[in-house]
Every structure is written in C-alpha cells, then in structure tokens.
Design an enzyme around this catalytic site. Structure first.
Site, PDB file in Angstrom:
ATOM      1  N   GLU A  31      -1.538   4.286 -10.386  1.00  0.00           N
ATOM      2  CA  GLU A  31      -0.762   5.048 -11.371  1.00  0.00           C
ATOM      3  C   GLU A  31       0.629   5.413 -10.864  1.00  0.00           C
ATOM      4  OE1 GLU A  31      -2.181   9.659 -10.834  1.00  0.00           O
ATOM      5  OE2 GLU A  31      -3.545   8.311 -11.880  1.00  0.00           O
ATOM      6  N   ARG A  34       1.988   0.812  -9.377  1.00  0.00           N
ATOM      7  CA  ARG A  34       1.555  -0.523  -9.831  1.00  0.00           C
ATOM      8  C   ARG A  34       2.634  -1.243 -10.630  1.00  0.00           C
ATOM      9  NH1 ARG A  34      -3.132  -2.797 -10.123  1.00  0.00           N
ATOM     10  NH2 ARG A  34      -4.289  -0.847 -10.087  1.00  0.00           N
ATOM     11  N   GLU A  95     -10.386   3.096   1.414  1.00  0.00           N
ATOM     12  CA  GLU A  95      -9.721   1.860   1.850  1.00  0.00           C
ATOM     13  C   GLU A  95      -8.980   2.094   3.160  1.00  0.00           C
ATOM     14  OE1 GLU A  95      -8.272  -0.278  -2.290  1.00  0.00           O
ATOM     15  OE2 GLU A  95      -6.766   0.238  -0.807  1.00  0.00           O
TER      16      GLU A  95
END
Length: 173
Positions: A31, A34, A95
């Site tokens: 958000e 991107r 991640e």
C-alpha cells in the site's frame, strides 16, 4: 545465476554449483510503494535482465507463505523497501526475519535496505510510526515473535543502504 562453492578435504577438492532462481527479492509494503517506487524499481531491474521476485509472482491458489519462503531461500540479493507502514504488516516483518536468517546462514547473501520516505533511525530504533505499530503488535502477537521482528529491523537498518525522501531521489540505474 550460479554460485560456486569449493569444499576441501584432506586429500581432495570438490566443486559444488548452487543455482539460485532469483537475482533479487524485493520486500515492500504494497500500500505504500507498489504503484510508485517499487514498480519503477522492479521495471528497471527487469529491463536490465535481472531476475526479480516480487509478490505478484506468487501462483494463484498456492500457499503464500510457503512460496515466499522458497523465493527468499532462492534469492541472492534482497532489497528491503522500508516505508512508513512497512512494520504494520506482519507479513513484511516475517519476510524480513526470514531474509535476515538467510543472511546469517550464507555470507554471500546481500541485504540492501532502502529507506523510502522514512528516517533510517525510525526503523533502527522503532520510533515514530514504527513505535505506534509495535505497541499494537505487543498486544496482539506472541512476545517472542515481536522480539524477532525488532531484532531483524535493527539488524537490517544497521546495514549500509539508500535513503530516499521527498527531496532526494534514489538513482539505482
């Protein structure tokens, strides 16, 4: 991209070739970046024939986390795009932990932080918007996992990288 590793024993040498599927893995908060910074960066990498993993490469119907971990383990270089809301995503933080674990296990792995419209110190010390979101994480998430996130953020933010703000633009290529 192939990496060569030479192993020695007392009487012989052997060469092992390890092939990685991706040259670069991009970790980012969708958000925030991107449709701007990250899409431009990805396009520049692809134009230069750099094999890049970005989340829209995940196969529909696939197990998202398993595919992310596989892509992380199959990458040589990581661009971590820290933005104002990066830490609000548990996916991003997980991640990052995986990326930093890969770095610890393999000295050839390169992690490059990019601080996009955020001060590196906010990431490193989890202040500003990161402080607010970590207060929420501590209420809703396992304490051990939150500590892993904090450690990974600090380690990544202590690496040499790039700072890109409103007044200065990052020129990667």
């Amino acid at each position: 991209m192939a990496l060569s590793v030479v192993a020695s024993s007392s009487s012989s040498y052997s060469q092992i070739s390890v092939t990685r599927q991706y040259d670069v893995f991009i970790s980012f908060r969708g958000e925030d970046t991107r449709n701007s910074f990250t899409s431009h960066l990805h396009s520049a990498l692809r134009r230069n024939q750099i094999e890049t993993f970005i989340d829209y490469r995940i196969q529909k119907g696939g197990a998202i986390w398993n595919e992310l971990v596989e892509a992380i383990r199959d990458s040589n270089l990581f661009l971590v795009i820290f933005s104002e809301n990066y830490a609000s995503s548990k996916w991003c933080l997980r991640e990052l932990v995986e990326i930093m674990e890969c770095k610890k296990k393999n000295e050839n792995v390169i992690v490059i932080p990019v601080f996009y419209r955020i001060e590196p110190t906010h990431v490193r010390k989890q202040t500003g918007s990161y402080q607010k979101v970590f207060a929420e994480h501590q209420r809703s998430t396992d304490r051990k996992e939150v500590q892993q996130w904090r450690t990974a953020l600090t380690e990544a933010a202590n690496l040499s990288g790039f700072h890109c703000d409103y007044h200065r633009y990052l020129n990667v290529f």
